[in-house]
Design a protein around this motif. Structure first.
Motif: not given
Length: 264
Positions: A64-67, A92-98, A139-146, A152-156
């Motif tokens: 879906n267009g990841l560069s 980095v995409l860290l999937n933490i689920a629930g 605050q832990c250093g992440a640069r965004g939360f999805i 999926i396009e918004v995620c990209v």
């Protein structure tokens, strides 16, 4: 199985005169290998303890267009063992689920990944869209939360924003931050909207203007403002007409000039 023409069946052409010809599937494979070799020199590192989920996510993002290329691992420790055989990490995409931010091990994991893979931005993918949880992760250093509720396009687009130096936080109706929390996310939102905006644009256009100044893509603007992407495009066209601009770059230039002159 290859078809043998009747000339060979009748013996009029000797079979030993045949020469192997590369098949289309082999040629396609060779082309794909060359394309991979000439591709981006960085990769998206997906970290998810669940094998099927991370592999499906990597494939879907790329489709879906990841560069950049995508590499999926189960933990930062697994990446440390494999990193010498892969491209440098661009994000980095860290999937933490629930999992929740109150979990001390999660906070420690985010901080460790951020320090280990700096300057690559770390973006969190997780269930829910609670603002307090998001703030703790930032605050832990992440640069965004999805949130996993987005498409999926918004995620990209959100990943592209993080790579470009921005921070993606969903500004949906479910958020109800206090003034202090909002200020900690984005200092620009704590400032008064320049007077020029309210004189020239409608309220909705002014919201689109703020998003354009942050370099957000149409899909992200549409999602955050609860609009159709086609509606966002209409707003942008009207903004361009009011500014007498011919493209988005010129819009950004004129808006920045407007903000600077308004601050004087």
């Amino acid at each position: 199985m290859n078809y043998v023409p009747s000339e060979f069946e009748s013996g009029r052409i000797a079979l030993n005169r045949l020469r192997p010809v590369p098949t289309l599937s082999k040629a396609s494979t060779e082309f794909e290998d060359i394309e991979r070799e000439q591709g981006d020199d960085q990769c998206l590192l997906i970290i998810d303890a669940r094998t099927l989920e991370r592999e499906c996510l990597a494939t879907t993002l790329k489709a879906n267009g990841l560069s950049m290329g995508a590499i999926a691992v189960g933990s930062i420790e697994e990446w440390q063992r494999k990193k010498d055989t892969h491209r440098p990490v661009g994000a980095v995409l860290l999937n933490i689920a629930g999992r929740r931010a109150e979990d001390a091990s999660l906070s420690e994991e985010i901080a460790t990944i951020t320090a280990e893979l700096a300057p690559a931005p770390v973006v969190i993918l997780g269930d829910g869209d609670d603002l307090n949880q998001t703030l703790k992760m930032l605050q832990c250093g992440a640069r965004g939360f999805i949130p996993t509720s987005v498409g999926i396009e918004v995620c990209v687009e959100a990943l592209a924003l993080a790579v470009a130096g921005g921070t993606f936080i969903l500004a949906g109706n479910s958020f109800s931050p206090s003034a202090a929390e909002t200020a900690s996310i984005d200092m620009s939102q704590n400032q008064q909207r320049p007077k020029e905006l309210t004189r020239i644009f409608t309220l909705r256009q002014a919201e689109v203007v703020q998003a354009l100044r942050k370099g957000k893509a149409n899909k992200i603007i549409a999602y955050e403002l609860n609009l159709r992407e086609s509606t966002v495009k209409v707003h942008i066209r009207n903004i361009m007409k009011k500014l007498k601009a011919t493209n988005r770059t010129e819009v950004a230039y004129k808006l920045n000039d407007m903000f600077q002159s308004d601050a004087r």
